[in-house]
Design an enzyme around this catalytic site. Sequence first.
Site, PDB file in Angstrom:
ATOM      1  N   PHE A 158       0.847  -1.191   0.000  1.00  8.10           N
ATOM      2  CA  PHE A 158       0.000   0.000   0.000  1.00  8.10           C
ATOM      3  C   PHE A 158       0.880   1.238   0.000  1.00  8.10           C
ATOM      4  O   PHE A 158       1.724   1.409   0.879  1.00  8.10           O
ATOM      5  CB  PHE A 158      -0.928   0.035   1.214  1.00  8.10           C
ATOM      6  CG  PHE A 158      -1.879   1.198   1.177  1.00  8.10           C
ATOM      7  CD1 PHE A 158      -2.993   1.182   0.352  1.00  8.10           C
ATOM      8  CD2 PHE A 158      -1.641   2.336   1.931  1.00  8.10           C
ATOM      9  CE1 PHE A 158      -3.862   2.272   0.291  1.00  8.10           C
ATOM     10  CE2 PHE A 158      -2.505   3.430   1.876  1.00  8.10           C
ATOM     11  CZ  PHE A 158      -3.616   3.391   1.056  1.00  8.10           C
ATOM     12  N   ASP A 243       9.247   2.779   1.494  1.00  5.14           N
ATOM     13  CA  ASP A 243       8.073   3.464   2.018  1.00  5.14           C
ATOM     14  C   ASP A 243       7.989   3.157   3.512  1.00  5.14           C
ATOM     15  O   ASP A 243       7.502   2.102   3.929  1.00  5.14           O
ATOM     16  CB  ASP A 243       6.824   2.969   1.269  1.00  5.14           C
ATOM     17  CG  ASP A 243       5.533   3.589   1.807  1.00  5.14           C
ATOM     18  OD1 ASP A 243       5.557   4.158   2.917  1.00  5.14           O
ATOM     19  OD2 ASP A 243       4.507   3.468   1.115  1.00  5.14           O
ATOM     20  N   LYS A 272       2.822   9.193   8.372  1.00 11.16           N
ATOM     21  CA  LYS A 272       1.965   8.893   9.537  1.00 11.16           C
ATOM     22  C   LYS A 272       2.461   9.389  10.902  1.00 11.16           C
ATOM     23  O   LYS A 272       1.939  10.348  11.434  1.00 11.16           O
ATOM     24  CB  LYS A 272       1.696   7.387   9.583  1.00 11.16           C
ATOM     25  CG  LYS A 272       0.771   6.938   8.449  1.00 11.16           C
ATOM     26  CD  LYS A 272       0.211   5.557   8.694  1.00 11.16           C
ATOM     27  CE  LYS A 272      -0.977   5.261   7.796  1.00 11.16           C
ATOM     28  NZ  LYS A 272      -0.638   4.815   6.449  1.00 11.16           N
TER      29      LYS A 272
HETATM   30  C1  LIG Z   1      -0.872   5.132   5.102  1.00 13.92           C
HETATM   31  C2  LIG Z   1       0.167   4.754   4.111  1.00 13.92           C
HETATM   32  C3  LIG Z   1       0.327   5.467   2.918  1.00 13.92           C
HETATM   33  C4  LIG Z   1      -0.606   6.583   2.503  1.00 13.92           C
HETATM   34  O1  LIG Z   1      -0.612   7.629   3.401  1.00 13.92           O
HETATM   35  P1  LIG Z   1      -1.809   8.735   3.319  1.00 13.92           P
HETATM   36  O2  LIG Z   1      -1.383   9.768   4.303  1.00 13.92           O
HETATM   37  O3  LIG Z   1      -3.058   8.026   3.703  1.00 13.92           O
HETATM   38  O4  LIG Z   1      -1.855   9.243   1.946  1.00 13.92           O
HETATM   39  C5  LIG Z   1       1.351   5.091   2.076  1.00 13.92           C
HETATM   40  N1  LIG Z   1       2.185   4.082   2.390  1.00 13.92           N
HETATM   41  C6  LIG Z   1       2.061   3.388   3.538  1.00 13.92           C
HETATM   42  C7  LIG Z   1       3.025   2.289   3.842  1.00 13.92           C
HETATM   43  C8  LIG Z   1       1.036   3.686   4.430  1.00 13.92           C
HETATM   44  O5  LIG Z   1       0.893   2.967   5.543  1.00 13.92           O
END
Ligand SMILES: *Cc1c(COP(=O)(O)O)cnc(C)c1O
Length: 423
Positions: A158, A243, A272
């Site tokens: 994700f 990421d 986050k």
């Molecule tokens: C939450 C998340 C995102 C996206 O972040 P948003 O602030 O919701 O756009 C991208 N990569 C990872 C691994 C995430 O947990």
Amino acid sequence: MSDGVHGGVDLAGAGEGVTDLVGADAGNAALTRRWQGAMMDNFGTPRLPLVRGRGVRVWDAEGNEYLDFVGGIAVNSLGHAHPAVVRAVSEQVASLGHVSNLFMAEPTVRLAERLLRLAGRPDGRVYFSNSGAEANEAAFKIGRLTGRTHMVSASGGFHGRTMGALALTGQPAKQRPFRPLPGDVTHVPYGDAEALRDAVTPDTALLMLEPVQGENGVVVPPPGYLRAAREITAATGTLLVLDEIQTGIGRTGRWFAAETEGVDADVVTLAKGLGGGLPIGATLAFGRAARLLTPGAHGSTFGGNPVVCAAALAVLDTIEQAGLLDHVARTGQRLRHGLEHPRHPLVREVRGAGLLLGVVLAGDAAARVQGAAEDRGLLVNAVMPDVVRIAPPLIVSDSEVDIFLDRFRAALGEALGEVPAAA
Ligand SMILES: *Cc1c(COP(=O)(O)O)cnc(C)c1O
């Protein structure tokens, strides 16, 4: 509701709503109806209205108290209403709240310097945005500026919902309605180094991976996977993008989860937990990747906003001063040990790192466990049909972990159809 007011700021943001909510049969149902009448239905209706938080506890519109082991989805690293964040934000907004990218503000520069120091690498540069998706979107554009278009990421991964980030997100159900997406992305099975070796070629601009797949149910790759990704991308001149939006900034007991493998990526994305509840995204790039964005290539009006950067600096200061990295490692062990000894019959496996854990169930019972936990004053997240994600604030105490273990075990018991164990 004077206890919802701190330093003259109504944290509930409820104002006149408070009057509505304490009316006859008002409360949770009333705000839920207002949500349904005013908000787009992209999330479905959320579970509960929350009006106030303090530390690891939150309260709903009817005054019910919950122990928060969701943490705003790994966002509220210092819990709710942490004094360091409240002070930093209040002082900054009272002196300089926004400057745009036509001017510069000191907290923005200080945060960038600080993140580069934490990364321990002298050749880095930072781009600030407002969310995880935007941090990855910037990485996507940096990738395109190599002159190559092909990209590789992992199935189940994700990376966000904007179109570039969505193209990298390896979840067909989320992508399907929005095709065509920015093209030329290959998805490979997560944790499989051989699949990376086949997919990454000298035409590949970037490989984007999570060190632990959070939204996919807290999936941990085999040891050596990130090191293999580094070797493979180095050989083809491909940028390795990690990421760390969910895993970074202390969540796993280290500043960056990839430290366990000693891997230096070309690009690291954060969001986050970095802002302690305020919206921020950061794209850190190193070496040649740090020089690919040139004037006019990319931007954001709010990115690097001094108020949000002040919040992030307060988060980093507190993690350092309170020794939270060690605390997370130790508390995560306590949590995990408590879930495994004894392991409840409904639990198949506990996986993850630090305070990011996935409780894998023997069957699709996660929603039932989540509901039974909520009835017992505990918030957890059914991240997959058979996985409950646990991501409490990094400041969670031993006694709060013990309360969690009691309530969670009772919730598992109810979900299994047992008589709940007496607490
Ligand atoms: C939450 C998340 C995102 C996206 O972040 P948003 O602030 O919701 O756009 C991208 N990569 C990872 C691994 C995430 O947990």
